[in-house]
Design a protein around this motif. Structure first.
Motif, PDB file in Angstrom:
ATOM      1  N   ARG A  47      -9.349   6.546  -8.885  1.00  0.00           N
ATOM      2  CA  ARG A  47     -10.429   5.579  -9.075  1.00  0.00           C
ATOM      3  C   ARG A  47     -10.408   5.053 -10.504  1.00  0.00           C
ATOM      4  O   ARG A  47     -10.557   3.859 -10.742  1.00  0.00           O
ATOM      5  N   ALA A  51       9.171  -9.687   3.121  1.00  0.00           N
ATOM      6  CA  ALA A  51      10.109 -10.763   3.481  1.00  0.00           C
ATOM      7  C   ALA A  51       9.358 -11.946   4.099  1.00  0.00           C
ATOM      8  O   ALA A  51       8.377 -11.756   4.795  1.00  0.00           O
ATOM      9  N   ASP A  99       5.615   5.661   4.340  1.00  0.00           N
ATOM     10  CA  ASP A  99       5.967   5.673   5.753  1.00  0.00           C
ATOM     11  C   ASP A  99       7.380   5.106   5.968  1.00  0.00           C
ATOM     12  O   ASP A  99       8.199   5.681   6.691  1.00  0.00           O
ATOM     13  N   ILE A 100       7.653   3.994   5.313  1.00  0.00           N
ATOM     14  CA  ILE A 100       8.977   3.381   5.473  1.00  0.00           C
ATOM     15  C   ILE A 100      10.052   4.253   4.810  1.00  0.00           C
ATOM     16  O   ILE A 100      11.133   4.454   5.363  1.00  0.00           O
ATOM     17  N   PRO A 128      -5.694   2.712  -4.859  1.00  0.00           N
ATOM     18  CA  PRO A 128      -5.993   3.460  -3.640  1.00  0.00           C
ATOM     19  C   PRO A 128      -5.168   4.746  -3.588  1.00  0.00           C
ATOM     20  O   PRO A 128      -5.488   5.681  -2.867  1.00  0.00           O
ATOM     21  N   THR A 151      11.221  -5.273   3.971  1.00  0.00           N
ATOM     22  CA  THR A 151      10.500  -5.248   5.248  1.00  0.00           C
ATOM     23  C   THR A 151       9.095  -5.826   5.100  1.00  0.00           C
ATOM     24  O   THR A 151       8.667  -6.648   5.901  1.00  0.00           O
ATOM     25  N   LEU A 152       8.385  -5.391   4.081  1.00  0.00           N
ATOM     26  CA  LEU A 152       6.964  -5.727   3.983  1.00  0.00           C
ATOM     27  C   LEU A 152       6.700  -7.068   3.324  1.00  0.00           C
ATOM     28  O   LEU A 152       5.653  -7.665   3.524  1.00  0.00           O
ATOM     29  N   HIS A 170       0.847  -1.189   0.000  1.00  0.00           N
ATOM     30  CA  HIS A 170       0.000   0.000   0.000  1.00  0.00           C
ATOM     31  C   HIS A 170       0.889   1.248   0.000  1.00  0.00           C
ATOM     32  O   HIS A 170       1.911   1.288   0.686  1.00  0.00           O
ATOM     33  N   GLY A 196       9.934   7.428   4.631  1.00  0.00           N
ATOM     34  CA  GLY A 196      10.113   8.538   5.568  1.00  0.00           C
ATOM     35  C   GLY A 196      11.058   8.171   6.698  1.00  0.00           C
ATOM     36  O   GLY A 196      11.888   8.982   7.130  1.00  0.00           O
ATOM     37  N   GLY A 197      10.945   6.938   7.164  1.00  0.00           N
ATOM     38  CA  GLY A 197      11.843   6.466   8.219  1.00  0.00           C
ATOM     39  C   GLY A 197      13.296   6.433   7.774  1.00  0.00           C
ATOM     40  O   GLY A 197      14.215   6.506   8.589  1.00  0.00           O
ATOM     41  N   MET A 237      -8.698  12.123  -6.495  1.00  0.00           N
ATOM     42  CA  MET A 237      -9.378  10.850  -6.231  1.00  0.00           C
ATOM     43  C   MET A 237     -10.079  10.276  -7.462  1.00  0.00           C
ATOM     44  O   MET A 237     -10.007   9.076  -7.698  1.00  0.00           O
ATOM     45  N   HIS A 296       0.716   4.025   1.428  1.00  0.00           N
ATOM     46  CA  HIS A 296       0.999   4.647   2.728  1.00  0.00           C
ATOM     47  C   HIS A 296       2.094   3.905   3.479  1.00  0.00           C
ATOM     48  O   HIS A 296       2.922   4.516   4.152  1.00  0.00           O
ATOM     49  N   ASP A 297       2.100   2.581   3.366  1.00  0.00           N
ATOM     50  CA  ASP A 297       3.183   1.815   3.993  1.00  0.00           C
ATOM     51  C   ASP A 297       4.511   2.166   3.334  1.00  0.00           C
ATOM     52  O   ASP A 297       5.525   2.363   4.008  1.00  0.00           O
ATOM     53  N   HIS A 320      -3.697   9.874  -2.642  1.00  0.00           N
ATOM     54  CA  HIS A 320      -4.399  10.146  -3.908  1.00  0.00           C
ATOM     55  C   HIS A 320      -3.983  11.475  -4.536  1.00  0.00           C
ATOM     56  O   HIS A 320      -4.432  11.818  -5.609  1.00  0.00           O
TER      57      HIS A 320
END
Lengths: 416, 134
Positions: A379, A416, A358-359, A384, A413-414, A352, A361-362, A375, A354-355, A371
């Protein structure tokens, strides 16, 4: 990419406090690969200095103050207008200061929509930012006209066959973006405007992603109105511009009523000031306008053509690096022949956005997942959202390397 | 300096092993034929999509499952919720809040991802509330 393009970024990086050692120490030494300039570009020293100078040295209101400091505030404020006009090849009285592209687009739609009704149509693209899309959609409900959407081809360019089918005598307004903030697609404004002109439609351009990023000439672009924000072109937040052809602005009624926009007021009636002041009721964002003027100076000194070349080179470099990432799909023009902006939108299968963001960003790689205020586009693409990396003149190869390795880490990470 | 601990509200190891495990192998992820209540909620801004199925017996959650798509945080938090909320009374579910979800995840979620983390619980609570109203 050649060395010269890197020198542009290398030199200009010095100008940005957010990219200096002190800011890095505040982040406890974490890296800061800023790849979110399409959301907001960082601010150079010269813009900060200009705004600081106003607040410290002549922080007085504009217009009609009979003392030196107010006169200077007025002069600097109006000089910024002249600078913006120069950047767009417009006349100063065609430049209205607003809060940003969103307010500019709302303002012009608010006034034009009231003249439309059943049987009339407004043509926009499916890529439009909500600032343009929702505005026309809601006014359409209020006034009974229809909004038509030009779709995309498989290569994420605008479907001009559909544009030719949609734009006709019923079309009263064509309002489209110049460069897509979600995909990086550059819209063929010349062809669209020719179509619009054939049918006498008003032409509005959302240039939020292009002013200061590529040369803009409103004369050759032949638009009636054009909107952009200061903060996406290295200026401050809270200031933007509505450009309008003089006769078009002159023919519009005011948007807000108040001080500065009037010529004469009696108990019974009021006469309006001419453009642009007619559309600048109340005390304006003086510091913002002055900061925007400094931002115009900044991009002009670097060279808007150089900025355009640099951003395009970075986008191509990123596309080529990301092509090696397994499961990664690009949403936007990838063909080298196609013009594109400095925005690279992507997803990795099974992750996704956002995941992903987010990663990243880390890892100190600053992107945006979602979006992108588009949007209906997402669509239509069945997504998403996407993760978006966007480039500024301060970015370079290291940022793209960091992006690629952070994406690989996210996948590890996501998945593995 | 300004009272905000940026490291804390930043990404405190959100993608820890338990979350990744629930995301990869969600528990109770099935549509329930004999559900007494179901409800779907979507976080429009991010596309997280969760549908909760509940079978209520004697004022307790006798069975709880979900279906959905979305980010790892929304899916893992909902998966964990279905494990822990099974067997609770409706009154017990009604008072669950974000700290319960943080407890499940083992980490306090920052503002950027809070809606993702709470989607499952909010959907469950709305489903039960709506049912008690009718």
């Amino acid at each position: 990419m050649n060395e010269q393009e890197y020198n542009i970024a290398g030199l200009s990086r010095q100008e940005f406090p957010m990219l200096q050692d002190a800011a890095c120490r505040d982040r406890n030494g974490r890296p800061f690969h800023y790849l979110d300039s399409a959301a907001s570009a960082l601010t150079p020293e010269s813009v900060l200095r200009a705004m600081d100078g106003y607040y410290r040295q002549y922080r007085c209101n504009v217009h009609r103050g009979m003392y030196d400091e107010s006169a200077r505030a007025t002069e600097e404020y109006e000089t910024s207008r002249i600078k913006v006009a120069g950047l767009l090849n417009a006349a100063p009285e065609e430049i209205v200061f607003t809060r940003g592209a969103t307010e500019s687009l709302n303002m012009v739609a608010y006034k034009l929509a009231a003249r439309l009704g059943p049987g009339d149509e407004v043509v926009i693209s499916i890529m439009e930012h909500h600032a343009n899309l929702v505005t026309w959609q809601q006014f359409a409900k209020q006034y009974g006209f229809k909004v038509r959407f030009i779709g995309l081809r498989d290569d994420f360019t605008l479907d001009m066959d559909e544009a030719r089918r949609l734009i006709g005598p019923q079309t009263k307004v064509v309002s489209v973006m110049h460069v897509s903030n979600a995909l990086g697609t550059v819209l063929p404004l010349g062809e669209l405007h020719d179509l619009a002109r054939q049918h006498g439609a008003t032409v509005i351009v959302d240039a939020a992603q292009s002013v200061g990023h590529r040369p803009i000439d409103v004369q050759t672009m032949d638009c009636d109105f054009l909107a952009f924000s200061g903060h996406k072109m290295y200026g401050p937040t809270g200031i933007g511009v509505l450009y309008g052809k003089h006769e078009r602005l002159d023919a519009l009624d005011p948007f807000l009523y108040g001080g500065d926009m009037i010529l004469e007021v009696t108990e019974e009636d009021s006469k309006w000031n001419g453009p642009p002041h007619k559309f600048e009721a109340g005390t304006p964002n003086i510091a913002g306008a002055i900061g925007l003027g400094a931002a115009v100076d900044f991009v002009t000194a670097v060279g808007v053509e150089n900025i355009e070349r640099h951003e395009r080179a970075l986008a191509r470099r990123a596309l080529s690096r990301l092509a090696d990432v397994p499961g990664l799909k690009i949403y936007g023009p990838t063909n080298d022949e196609l013009d594109r902006g400095g925005v690279v939108s992507f997803n990795v299968e099974g992750i996704h956005p956002h995941d992903m963001a987010d990663i990243l960003g880390g890892e100190g790689v600053c992107t945006r997942g979602g979006h992108h205020c588009a949007m209906p586009l997402m669509r239509r693409l069945g997504l998403p959202g996407t993760t978006r990396a966007s480039f500024g003149l301060y970015n370079g190869e290291k940022d793209i390397e960091a992006l690629q390795s952070a994406i690989l880490k996210a996948i590890k990470t996501l998945k593995a | 300096m300004n009272g905000i601990d940026h490291d804390r509200i930043g990404r405190a190891d959100l993608y820890r092993q338990n979350i990744l495990d629930h995301n990869r192998s969600p528990r109770n992820r099935r549509r329930m034929d004999d559900a007494t209540i179901s409800r779907r909620e979507v976080n429009m801004s991010c596309g997280d999509d969760v549908e909760i199925f509940v079978r209520v017996e004697d004022g307790r959650i006798a069975d709880l499952s979900f279906d959905g798509i979305g980010c790892a945080i929304s899916q893992a938090a909902t998966s964990m919720l279905t494990e822990k909320a099974k067997g609770l009374t409706l009154e017990e579910v009604a008072v669950l809040d974000r700290s319960f979800v943080f407890g499940l995840l083992g980490v306090e979620v920052g503002p950027a991802r809070l809606k993702c983390a709470l989607l499952g619980l909010e959907t469950l609570k709305k489903a039960l509330r709506e049912n008690s109203d009718t």
